[in-house]
Motif scaffolding. Structure first.
Motif, PDB file in Angstrom:
ATOM      1  N   SER A  52      -5.736  -0.626 -10.778  1.00 43.24           N
ATOM      2  CA  SER A  52      -5.268   0.031 -12.003  1.00 43.24           C
ATOM      3  C   SER A  52      -5.484   1.542 -11.992  1.00 43.24           C
ATOM      4  CB  SER A  52      -5.961  -0.572 -13.221  1.00 43.24           C
ATOM      5  OG  SER A  52      -7.365  -0.389 -13.131  1.00 43.24           O
ATOM      6  N   LYS A  53      -6.349   2.035 -11.100  1.00 49.17           N
ATOM      7  CA  LYS A  53      -6.628   3.468 -11.048  1.00 49.17           C
ATOM      8  C   LYS A  53      -5.603   4.226 -10.222  1.00 49.17           C
ATOM      9  CE  LYS A  53     -10.324   3.249 -13.545  1.00 49.17           C
ATOM     10  NZ  LYS A  53     -10.333   3.842 -14.894  1.00 49.17           N
ATOM     11  N   TYR A  54      -4.740   3.509  -9.516  1.00 51.68           N
ATOM     12  CA  TYR A  54      -3.775   4.158  -8.626  1.00 51.68           C
ATOM     13  C   TYR A  54      -2.441   4.329  -9.335  1.00 51.68           C
ATOM     14  CZ  TYR A  54      -7.089   3.704  -4.836  1.00 51.68           C
ATOM     15  OH  TYR A  54      -8.206   3.823  -4.053  1.00 51.68           O
ATOM     16  N   ASN A  55      -1.903   5.548  -9.247  1.00 49.61           N
ATOM     17  CA  ASN A  55      -0.679   5.878  -9.956  1.00 49.61           C
ATOM     18  C   ASN A  55       0.568   5.691  -9.107  1.00 49.61           C
ATOM     19  OD1 ASN A  55      -2.936   8.234 -10.596  1.00 49.61           O
ATOM     20  ND2 ASN A  55      -2.040   7.303 -12.416  1.00 49.61           N
ATOM     21  N   TYR A  56       0.421   5.817  -7.803  1.00 49.24           N
ATOM     22  CA  TYR A  56       1.578   5.779  -6.912  1.00 49.24           C
ATOM     23  C   TYR A  56       1.338   4.776  -5.789  1.00 49.24           C
ATOM     24  CZ  TYR A  56       2.347  10.178  -9.323  1.00 49.24           C
ATOM     25  OH  TYR A  56       2.517  11.133 -10.291  1.00 49.24           O
ATOM     26  N   TRP A  57       2.408   4.047  -5.469  1.00 46.59           N
ATOM     27  CA  TRP A  57       2.344   2.984  -4.463  1.00 46.59           C
ATOM     28  C   TRP A  57       3.515   3.093  -3.510  1.00 46.59           C
ATOM     29  CZ3 TRP A  57      -1.565  -0.655  -4.223  1.00 46.59           C
ATOM     30  CH2 TRP A  57      -2.452  -0.670  -5.300  1.00 46.59           C
ATOM     31  N   GLY A  58       3.276   2.716  -2.267  1.00 42.94           N
ATOM     32  CA  GLY A  58       4.358   2.575  -1.317  1.00 42.94           C
ATOM     33  C   GLY A  58       4.996   1.202  -1.435  1.00 42.94           C
ATOM     34  N   GLN A  59       5.984   0.947  -0.587  1.00 45.67           N
ATOM     35  CA  GLN A  59       6.737  -0.312  -0.660  1.00 45.67           C
ATOM     36  C   GLN A  59       6.081  -1.418   0.149  1.00 45.67           C
ATOM     37  OE1 GLN A  59       7.418   2.058   1.470  1.00 45.67           O
ATOM     38  NE2 GLN A  59       7.694   0.950   3.401  1.00 45.67           N
ATOM     39  N   GLY A  60       5.120  -1.060   0.982  1.00 48.46           N
ATOM     40  CA  GLY A  60       4.386  -2.056   1.759  1.00 48.46           C
ATOM     41  C   GLY A  60       4.931  -2.250   3.162  1.00 48.46           C
ATOM     42  N   THR A  61       4.054  -2.671   4.056  1.00 48.18           N
ATOM     43  CA  THR A  61       4.434  -2.997   5.427  1.00 48.18           C
ATOM     44  C   THR A  61       3.735  -4.293   5.828  1.00 48.18           C
ATOM     45  OG1 THR A  61       4.602  -2.145   7.700  1.00 48.18           O
ATOM     46  CG2 THR A  61       2.601  -1.584   6.493  1.00 48.18           C
ATOM     47  N   GLN A  62       4.481  -5.194   6.455  1.00 49.77           N
ATOM     48  CA  GLN A  62       3.955  -6.524   6.781  1.00 49.77           C
ATOM     49  C   GLN A  62       3.119  -6.482   8.053  1.00 49.77           C
ATOM     50  OE1 GLN A  62       4.463  -9.706   5.152  1.00 49.77           O
ATOM     51  NE2 GLN A  62       2.849 -10.292   6.597  1.00 49.77           N
ATOM     52  N   ASP A 113      -6.270 -11.460   8.221  1.00 50.32           N
ATOM     53  CA  ASP A 113      -5.817 -10.107   7.874  1.00 50.32           C
ATOM     54  C   ASP A 113      -4.314 -10.075   7.606  1.00 50.32           C
ATOM     55  OD1 ASP A 113      -8.039  -8.882  10.394  1.00 50.32           O
ATOM     56  OD2 ASP A 113      -8.357  -8.818   8.221  1.00 50.32           O
ATOM     57  N   THR A 114      -3.642 -11.179   7.824  1.00 48.73           N
ATOM     58  CA  THR A 114      -2.207 -11.252   7.568  1.00 48.73           C
ATOM     59  C   THR A 114      -1.904 -10.988   6.095  1.00 48.73           C
ATOM     60  OG1 THR A 114      -1.799 -12.784   9.391  1.00 48.73           O
ATOM     61  CG2 THR A 114      -0.193 -12.772   7.588  1.00 48.73           C
ATOM     62  N   ALA A 115      -1.044 -10.007   5.846  1.00 39.90           N
ATOM     63  CA  ALA A 115      -0.723  -9.608   4.477  1.00 39.90           C
ATOM     64  C   ALA A 115       0.312  -8.491   4.522  1.00 39.90           C
ATOM     65  CB  ALA A 115      -1.971  -9.120   3.742  1.00 39.90           C
ATOM     66  N   VAL A 116       0.822  -8.178   3.343  1.00 39.22           N
ATOM     67  CA  VAL A 116       1.577  -6.942   3.177  1.00 39.22           C
ATOM     68  C   VAL A 116       0.566  -5.856   2.807  1.00 39.22           C
ATOM     69  CG1 VAL A 116       3.378  -5.726   1.898  1.00 39.22           C
ATOM     70  CG2 VAL A 116       3.655  -8.162   2.458  1.00 39.22           C
ATOM     71  N   TYR A 117       0.603  -4.763   3.533  1.00 40.21           N
ATOM     72  CA  TYR A 117      -0.332  -3.665   3.318  1.00 40.21           C
ATOM     73  C   TYR A 117       0.371  -2.530   2.571  1.00 40.21           C
ATOM     74  CZ  TYR A 117      -3.859  -5.813   6.241  1.00 40.21           C
ATOM     75  OH  TYR A 117      -4.814  -6.670   6.741  1.00 40.21           O
ATOM     76  N   TYR A 118      -0.304  -2.058   1.525  1.00 43.54           N
ATOM     77  CA  TYR A 118       0.243  -1.000   0.690  1.00 43.54           C
ATOM     78  C   TYR A 118      -0.700   0.204   0.702  1.00 43.54           C
ATOM     79  CZ  TYR A 118       2.971  -4.796  -1.410  1.00 43.54           C
ATOM     80  OH  TYR A 118       3.817  -5.864  -1.631  1.00 43.54           O
TER      81      TYR A 118
END
Length: 124
Positions: free
Chosen positions: A109-119, A90-95
């Motif tokens: 591709s269906k998502y218009n907005y993204w966060g910066q991610g959390t490790q 499960d180790t990853a950057v989560y957005y």
């Protein structure tokens, strides 16, 4: 316009739990399907979970079903990902991400907005 900020990541041991949060700005948050994706080193960003605008419908990747729970609080403009029984894989950057579409929620591709991610790092 929606701005997303994730929090709650960290270093844990296998079997532990974490809860990720994603705070959204914008008055139309409740209109959006919200998703969580993750990206491990050297791999493509992959779908983890999604929740419809009302919170009434949730969907999960097979790899996390039964361990992760997505939820949202429209009054707080926040979506959560409760992660239990964590594994090293499960180790990853989560957005977190937002889309006005309710179909094809597993497609980046269906998502218009993204966060910066959390490790999130899970040690064995």
């Amino acid at each position: 316009q929606v701005q997303l900020v994730e929090s709650g990541g960290g270093l844990v041991q296998a079997g532990d739990s974490l809860r990720l949060s994603c705070a959204a700005s914008g008055r139309t948050f409740s209109s959006y399907t919200m998703g969580w994706f993750r990206q491990a080193p050297g791999k493509e960003r992959a779908f983890v979970a999604a929740v419809t605008w009302s919170g009434g419908n949730t969907n999960y990747a097979a790899s996390v079903k039964g361990r992760f729970t997505i939820s949202r609080d429209n009054a707080k403009n926040t979506v959560y990902l409760q992660m239990n029984s964590l594994k090293p894989e499960d180790t990853a950057v989560y957005y977190c991400a937002a889309t006005l579409e309710s179909l094809y929620y597993w497609l980046r591709s269906k998502y218009n907005y993204w966060g910066q991610g959390t490790q999130v790092t899970v040690s064995s």
